[in-house]
Design an enzyme around this catalytic site. Structure first.
Site, PDB file in Angstrom:
ATOM      1  N   LYS A 109       0.850  -1.190   0.000  1.00 54.97           N
ATOM      2  CA  LYS A 109       0.000   0.000   0.000  1.00 54.97           C
ATOM      3  C   LYS A 109       0.887   1.242   0.000  1.00 54.97           C
ATOM      4  O   LYS A 109       1.927   1.271   0.636  1.00 54.97           O
ATOM      5  CB  LYS A 109      -0.894   0.015   1.247  1.00 54.97           C
ATOM      6  CG  LYS A 109      -2.102  -0.892   1.163  1.00 54.97           C
ATOM      7  CD  LYS A 109      -2.895  -0.868   2.455  1.00 54.97           C
ATOM      8  CE  LYS A 109      -3.492   0.480   2.728  1.00 54.97           C
ATOM      9  NZ  LYS A 109      -4.334   0.485   3.949  1.00 54.97           N
ATOM     10  N   HIS A 111      -0.539   4.196   0.868  1.00 57.68           N
ATOM     11  CA  HIS A 111      -1.243   5.164   1.711  1.00 57.68           C
ATOM     12  C   HIS A 111      -1.470   4.520   3.080  1.00 57.68           C
ATOM     13  O   HIS A 111      -1.159   3.354   3.288  1.00 57.68           O
ATOM     14  CB  HIS A 111      -2.582   5.560   1.077  1.00 57.68           C
ATOM     15  CG  HIS A 111      -3.490   4.392   0.845  1.00 57.68           C
ATOM     16  ND1 HIS A 111      -3.354   3.548  -0.247  1.00 57.68           N
ATOM     17  CD2 HIS A 111      -4.536   3.905   1.563  1.00 57.68           C
ATOM     18  CE1 HIS A 111      -4.286   2.606  -0.202  1.00 57.68           C
ATOM     19  NE2 HIS A 111      -5.016   2.797   0.889  1.00 57.68           N
TER      20      HIS A 111
END
Length: 226
Positions: A109, A111
């Site tokens: 990921k 974020h």
């Protein structure tokens, strides 16, 4: 300590009742015709996973392995690590220890917390938990992740040790996938049950006795000794 032999046979019975363990003739991923099939993905209800986690927890406690946390490799290991830490939290043998766990994502990921790791920080002695070991790929990846974090792989915890050699019939490996992992990484593989336990269960079950000969023949052809 719960009697390990009784625990193993009880697990075989449980797997059979849940349809996870079946007898007959099954073409498996290797192309072999197997007289039995074990699909841990069929532990797919709250009650069955909760009981499975209790078996995992007891097998780990019985093993005597020293550990600080669990790691569940994506994807099958994620619910196993989650459920088993819940079972360990309630296990009388741990005297109230609250065991942390972590798991990995297949895709990083960019974020939020980012990265590929989720859960508690990897530290101390880490037990990798999965359903079975086939090619050992997820174990290798897990060991790399754990070591890269500065932690120590302590063991691999699985549901069933098939005790089976890989390769073509005329070029079978010298060791099973479980034995290869133990030798390569120098860590024990702890299983709730093994093919030997399935054989013992068949010995004591008149209703399923007809399958014993075919399972024994398969073990003689592809199996390894305990």
């Amino acid at each position: 300590m719960v009697d390990a032999v009784s625990q193993r046979l009880e697990f075989v019975q449980f797997a059979l009742e849940q349809g996870v363990l079946r007898f007959g003739e099954f073409k498996v991923k290797s192309g072999r015709l197997s007289p039995y099939f074990f699909n841990a993905g069929l532990f797919n209800t709250g009650a069955s996973v909760a009981k499975l986690a209790q078996f995992y927890a007891q097998a780990l406690v019985n093993s005597g392995v020293s550990f600080d946390m669990l790691f569940g490799p994506a994807y099958k290991g994620i619910p196993l690590a989650t459920a088993t830490t819940c079972a360990l939290a309630a296990h009388p043998g741990l005297n109230g220890r609250d065991i942390p766990f972590a798991f990995n994502r297949k895709e990083a990921k960019d974020h939020g917390e980012g990265g590929t790791l989720v859960g508690a920080p990897l530290q101390g002695k880490v037990v990798i938990i999965d359903d079975v070991i086939t090619a050992g790929t997820s174990v290798r990846e897990s060991v790399d992740i754990i070591r890269a974090a500065g932690a120590e792989p302590a063991a691999v915890l699985i549901a069933l040790d098939r005790m089976e050699r890989a390769g073509a019939d005329d070029a079978l490996s010298a060791h099973s996938a479980v034995q290869e992992v133990e030798q390569r990484y120098g860590i024990p593989v702890v299983s709730i049950a093994s093919l030997s336990d399935i054989m013992s269960f068949l010995d004591g079950n008149a209703e399923l006795a007809a399958h014993r000969e075919s399972v024994e023949a398969y073990r003689q052809r592809y199996g390894v000794s305990a």
